[in-house]
Write a protein that holds these residues in place. Structure first.
Motif, PDB file in Angstrom:
ATOM      1  N   UNK A 332     -29.593 -20.087  -6.033  1.00 23.66           N
ATOM      2  CA  UNK A 332     -29.144 -20.942  -4.999  1.00 23.66           C
ATOM      3  C   UNK A 332     -29.616 -20.671  -3.485  1.00 23.66           C
ATOM      4  N   UNK A 333     -29.862 -19.317  -3.250  1.00 25.63           N
ATOM      5  CA  UNK A 333     -30.217 -18.926  -1.813  1.00 25.63           C
ATOM      6  C   UNK A 333     -31.230 -17.855  -2.020  1.00 25.63           C
ATOM      7  N   UNK A 334     -32.156 -17.811  -1.045  1.00 22.32           N
ATOM      8  CA  UNK A 334     -33.003 -16.550  -1.051  1.00 22.32           C
ATOM      9  C   UNK A 334     -32.679 -15.331  -1.511  1.00 22.32           C
ATOM     10  N   UNK A 335     -32.849 -14.731  -2.513  1.00 22.59           N
ATOM     11  CA  UNK A 335     -32.366 -13.178  -2.598  1.00 22.59           C
ATOM     12  C   UNK A 335     -32.503 -12.227  -1.269  1.00 22.59           C
ATOM     13  N   UNK A 336     -31.901 -11.440  -1.125  1.00 23.13           N
ATOM     14  CA  UNK A 336     -32.026 -10.487  -0.043  1.00 23.13           C
ATOM     15  C   UNK A 336     -31.961  -9.174  -0.546  1.00 23.13           C
ATOM     16  N   UNK A 337     -32.963  -8.161   0.110  1.00 23.47           N
ATOM     17  CA  UNK A 337     -33.290  -6.706  -0.140  1.00 23.47           C
ATOM     18  C   UNK A 337     -32.220  -6.113   0.775  1.00 23.47           C
ATOM     19  N   UNK A 339     -32.360  -1.565   1.913  1.00 19.13           N
ATOM     20  CA  UNK A 339     -32.650  -0.587   1.677  1.00 19.13           C
ATOM     21  C   UNK A 339     -32.045   0.435   2.338  1.00 19.13           C
ATOM     22  N   UNK A 340     -31.671   1.454   1.843  1.00 19.68           N
ATOM     23  CA  UNK A 340     -30.776   2.525   2.318  1.00 19.68           C
ATOM     24  C   UNK A 340     -31.385   3.951   1.825  1.00 19.68           C
ATOM     25  N   UNK A 341     -30.850   5.106   2.440  1.00 18.23           N
ATOM     26  CA  UNK A 341     -31.556   6.247   2.203  1.00 18.23           C
ATOM     27  C   UNK A 341     -31.347   6.463   0.674  1.00 18.23           C
ATOM     28  N   UNK A 342     -30.367   5.795   0.030  1.00 24.97           N
ATOM     29  CA  UNK A 342     -29.881   5.974  -1.519  1.00 24.97           C
ATOM     30  C   UNK A 342     -30.942   5.176  -2.324  1.00 24.97           C
ATOM     31  N   UNK A 343     -31.827   4.443  -1.835  1.00 23.25           N
ATOM     32  CA  UNK A 343     -32.366   3.704  -2.690  1.00 23.25           C
ATOM     33  C   UNK A 343     -32.633   2.221  -1.973  1.00 23.25           C
ATOM     34  N   UNK A 344     -33.086   1.421  -2.829  1.00 15.66           N
ATOM     35  CA  UNK A 344     -33.144  -0.210  -2.507  1.00 15.66           C
ATOM     36  C   UNK A 344     -32.827  -1.018  -3.561  1.00 15.66           C
ATOM     37  N   UNK A 345     -32.103  -2.213  -3.423  1.00 11.80           N
ATOM     38  CA  UNK A 345     -31.545  -3.241  -4.165  1.00 11.80           C
ATOM     39  C   UNK A 345     -31.904  -4.553  -3.565  1.00 11.80           C
ATOM     40  N   UNK A 346     -31.789  -5.449  -4.582  1.00 12.16           N
ATOM     41  CA  UNK A 346     -31.879  -7.026  -4.470  1.00 12.16           C
ATOM     42  C   UNK A 346     -30.458  -7.613  -4.810  1.00 12.16           C
ATOM     43  N   UNK A 347     -30.043  -8.257  -3.819  1.00 13.24           N
ATOM     44  CA  UNK A 347     -28.767  -9.467  -4.270  1.00 13.24           C
ATOM     45  C   UNK A 347     -29.133 -10.660  -4.695  1.00 13.24           C
ATOM     46  N   UNK A 348     -28.659 -11.163  -5.772  1.00 11.40           N
ATOM     47  CA  UNK A 348     -29.062 -12.669  -6.254  1.00 11.40           C
ATOM     48  C   UNK A 348     -27.771 -13.479  -6.409  1.00 11.40           C
ATOM     49  N   UNK A 349     -27.801 -14.625  -5.911  1.00  5.33           N
ATOM     50  CA  UNK A 349     -26.737 -15.507  -6.148  1.00  5.33           C
ATOM     51  C   UNK A 349     -27.230 -16.673  -6.906  1.00  5.33           C
ATOM     52  N   UNK A 350     -26.584 -17.151  -8.120  1.00  4.37           N
ATOM     53  CA  UNK A 350     -27.326 -18.002  -9.084  1.00  4.37           C
ATOM     54  C   UNK A 350     -26.321 -18.974  -9.516  1.00  4.37           C
ATOM     55  N   UNK A 351     -26.650 -20.163  -9.729  1.00  4.49           N
ATOM     56  CA  UNK A 351     -25.918 -21.153 -10.452  1.00  4.49           C
ATOM     57  C   UNK A 351     -26.469 -21.282 -11.851  1.00  4.49           C
ATOM     58  N   UNK A 352     -25.163 -20.962 -12.804  1.00  6.58           N
ATOM     59  CA  UNK A 352     -25.408 -21.225 -14.093  1.00  6.58           C
ATOM     60  C   UNK A 352     -24.982 -22.302 -15.151  1.00  6.58           C
ATOM     61  N   UNK A 353     -25.655 -23.222 -15.750  1.00  8.99           N
ATOM     62  CA  UNK A 353     -25.162 -24.332 -16.308  1.00  8.99           C
ATOM     63  C   UNK A 353     -24.999 -24.050 -17.909  1.00  8.99           C
ATOM     64  N   UNK A 354     -24.204 -24.175 -18.404  1.00  5.54           N
ATOM     65  CA  UNK A 354     -24.031 -24.311 -20.003  1.00  5.54           C
ATOM     66  C   UNK A 354     -24.175 -25.726 -20.408  1.00  5.54           C
ATOM     67  N   UNK A 355     -25.196 -26.268 -21.111  1.00  8.66           N
ATOM     68  CA  UNK A 355     -25.652 -27.471 -21.705  1.00  8.66           C
ATOM     69  C   UNK A 355     -25.675 -27.587 -23.323  1.00  8.66           C
ATOM     70  N   UNK A 356     -25.431 -28.767 -23.752  1.00  5.34           N
ATOM     71  CA  UNK A 356     -25.743 -29.308 -24.751  1.00  5.34           C
ATOM     72  C   UNK A 356     -26.725 -30.047 -24.936  1.00  5.34           C
ATOM     73  N   UNK A 357     -27.762 -29.794 -26.018  1.00  2.00           N
ATOM     74  CA  UNK A 357     -29.133 -30.552 -25.856  1.00  2.00           C
ATOM     75  C   UNK A 357     -29.122 -31.443 -27.259  1.00  2.00           C
ATOM     76  N   UNK A 358     -28.529 -32.670 -27.099  1.00  2.00           N
ATOM     77  CA  UNK A 358     -28.485 -33.503 -28.356  1.00  2.00           C
ATOM     78  C   UNK A 358     -29.998 -33.979 -28.577  1.00  2.00           C
ATOM     79  N   UNK A 359     -30.465 -34.123 -29.713  1.00  2.00           N
ATOM     80  CA  UNK A 359     -31.753 -34.637 -30.097  1.00  2.00           C
ATOM     81  C   UNK A 359     -32.025 -36.146 -29.324  1.00  2.00           C
ATOM     82  N   UNK A 360     -33.036 -36.333 -28.742  1.00  2.00           N
ATOM     83  CA  UNK A 360     -33.485 -37.651 -28.100  1.00  2.00           C
ATOM     84  C   UNK A 360     -32.591 -38.071 -27.037  1.00  2.00           C
ATOM     85  N   UNK A 361     -31.520 -37.420 -26.425  1.00  2.00           N
ATOM     86  CA  UNK A 361     -30.738 -37.939 -25.620  1.00  2.00           C
ATOM     87  C   UNK A 361     -30.733 -36.976 -24.473  1.00  2.00           C
TER      88      UNK A 361
END
Length: 486
Positions: A332-337, A339-361
């Motif tokens: 949902x937004x650009x991930x951000x990195x 960097x610290x003396x202990x190492x590097x990390x990347x933070x990600x925020x994401x929208x997750x949808x659970x869907x049903x996939x009926x055939x032909x619909x």
């Protein structure tokens, strides 16, 4: 009045420093790096000087008539040095060296005609060449000017043939002319070698080029190189951009990397902005979207999803109970990195949808949740390509609808995290292991790399390896064989 003038100048200087664009990428070449380049430079200069051509010489001295041609340089013994020239660039110097030549003579003295070879030695050869380094209009490193001064102290000639000893006395006359001609040709040859040949090699350094089908990278120099007695420092923009909209770029507010080391041949410093601009460009390019369904959906996860959303499915339509399920991830937004003396990390925020996939619909949404993830990032170098390996360390999901549903999602956190680690993260790492090229010419690679993490940036210290000599690199460029892939 004087105090006011000083205050205004100080204020203007402060504003200029504030507005100056910080580099996303820095490179420092040290004395040790220059030491390795010294041997290659000497070899290159010897090859260039050995190709010197000289015109045929004709003339007379008393009753002597002579012709000299087929002049060839057969040996060079150069005592050379290559070092940094502060505030200018590089200094290549040759002192008290010698050049051996061979040429053919034809001499007529009265009725006697003789021809043969002459071996001549130019001694006390001194060459002083300064290469002025700067950035061109495209932001590329180039040799903008060459200052050259060459001198030959003396030249000796040894004649062979029937009358060799007879006309030794005109040797001084012949060698004086030869010394003059040779001396005049040294600097033009070196000027051409630097301004044409070496600049062609520098053109293989990527400035603005495509990385993949989504993004490109801008490695243009922000200013002229800074040259001291101990190093050559270059500030590059170090910015990725979306190929579909090259003007939509991230503004650089990151810390300016500081390189203090001199122990290695070369140092590469990359700020958080370097990585953030890449993540921003991928986000804008629409890469951070993923669907997991059908054969890509792990069976145990599918069972857990059906159990979790059984009530929701029954309320919507019991006929959907046996239809395939799908998970859709969208950042949902650009991930951000970070960097610290202990190492590097990347933070990600994401929208997750659970869907049903009926055939032909159309798909039916069962739930929408927010995922917060944090990846540890390990930076590595191979050759001159920078790669990143990610490892999911922190994972959290919560409902966008209600706190009660967030509690119901707790059993999903473990399986979802495992699914991401097994299915998604390897896909990302397989993509990122290809890496991105850093701004070095073709034929030069990093070896023995050491990555250090600092607050806001990383530094890669390494030694350099030449795949081939300078001559071979330039010939490859002329032949159009340079590797332009980033």
């Amino acid at each position: 009045m004087g105090l006011l003038k000083v205050s205004v100048i100080f204020l203007l200087s402060l504003i200029t420093m504030t507005l100056a664009e910080p580099p996303g990428c820095k490179i420092r070449i040290t004395k040790k790096g220059l030491e390795m380049l010294k041997a290659e430079t000497k070899k290159f200069v010897e090859e260039e000087l050995s190709n010197i051509t000289m015109p045929e010489m004709q003339g007379s001295e008393g009753r002597f008539q002579y012709t000299i041609n087929n002049v060839k340089i057969i040996e060079l013994n150069l005592a050379s040095d290559l070092r940094f020239q502060p505030d200018v660039g590089l200094l290549f110097e040759v002192q008290n060296s010698s050049i051996t030549l061979n040429f053919q003579r034809r001499i007529l003295y009265w009725l006697f005609y003789d021809e043969g070879a002459i071996n001549a030695s130019a001694e006390g050869v001194n060459i002083f060449t300064v290469l002025h380094l700067s950035k061109d209009d495209e932001g590329r490193l180039k040799i903008s000017n060459v200052t050259c001064d060459a001198a030959i102290a003396k030249m000796r000639a040894k004649f062979s043939g029937t009358l060799g000893r007879v006309y030794d006395f005109i040797g001084t006359f012949l060698t004086t002319g030869m010394r003059f001609l040779l001396n005049k040709r040294i600097c033009p040859v070196l000027n051409h070698a630097a301004l044409v040949s070496v600049n062609q090699l520098l053109e293989t350094i990527p400035v603005r080029a495509q990385v993949d089908s989504y993004i490109g990278i801008d490695y243009s120099l922000l200013s002229d190189p800074v040259v001291t007695e101990t190093s050559l420092d270059m500030d590059f923009r170090g910015m990725f951009y979306d190929l579909k909209n090259e003007n939509d770029t991230l503004v650089n507010y990151a810390v300016n990397p500081v390189v203090r080391e001199y122990d290695r041949m070369i140092y590469l410093a990359l700020s958080e902005y370097f990585f953030d601009s890449g993540l921003y460009s991928y986000f804008k390019g629409g890469l951070f979207q993923l669907q997991i369904a059908n054969e890509r959906m792990p069976k145990d996860l599918e069972v857990l999803l059906r159990t979790t959303y059984l009530g929701t499915i029954m309320m919507l339509n019991p006929a959907l109970m046996d239809q395939p399920l799908s998970l859709e991830f969208e950042v949902t937004a650009p991930p951000r990195s970070t960097i610290k003396t202990s190492g590097a990390s990347v933070a990600v925020n994401c929208n997750v949808k659970v869907l049903v996939l009926p055939a032909g619909k159309p798909a039916v949404q069962l739930s929408s949740m927010t995922m917060e993830g944090k990846f540890n990032a390990k930076v590595s170098m191979k050759g001159k390509r920078l790669a990143i390996h990610l490892d999911l360390r922190r994972f959290k999901i919560f409902s966008n609808q209600s706190a009660l549903e967030s509690l119901a999602l707790i059993p999903l956190q473990g399986p979802l995290k495992t699914m991401l680690q097994i299915s998604v993260v390897p896909l990302i790492n397989n993509y990122t292991k290809r890496g991105v090229q850093i701004p070095l010419p073709d034929g030069i690679d990093f070896i023995e790399e050491v990555v250090e993490y600092h607050n806001g940036y990383i530094i890669v210290g390494a030694n350099l390896h030449f795949q081939t000599g300078l001559r071979e690199m330039i010939e490859r460029k002329l032949a159009g064989e340079s590797d332009n892939s980033i």
